[in-house]
Write an enzyme that holds these catalytic residues in place. Sequence first.
Site: not given
Length: 173
Positions: A13, A89
């Site tokens: 992420c 993400c």
Amino acid sequence: MTTEKPLNVLFLCTHNSARSVIAEAILNRLGAGRFKACSAGSQPSGRVHPYARELLEKLNYDTSSLRSKSWEEFTGPGAPGLDFVFTVCDNAANEVCPVWPGQPISAHWGLPDPGMAEGNESERRFAFADTHRMLYQRISIFTNLPLASLDKLSLQKRLDEIGRAAVAAPEDA
């Protein structure tokens, strides 16, 4: 894909402060002995989000080794060979990722950033609990895949499906 040693999994992420750290903790619990999970970020914040740490501690996860770190730790000499890399993400999925040693299987399992949740403290904390719930469901499916009987292409397809699947809300489950 059979092996005696644990399979190394990296969750990515951007800031490595919430989603990827939560995923690391979940897989290290659910896949104990079969998987070794780590997490990293392209632009690490340098800290685990306090709500993420508190949630994991409340759920009795071992948080002693959790830290925000750069994905560069996993690209150089001496880095562990990776079997799987999951982006959790949207930013990390769109970034140019390093070339991972060993050509691990990768998939995108994007989720909203709980650290960006708005509202009162209860609503923001709920966003972290919801992130945990969604990651727990995906990782549970992953750990129950028959890895030894899937070829690389079939496995890639299954991992992509896990990332695209809507994750059931508790009342839908």
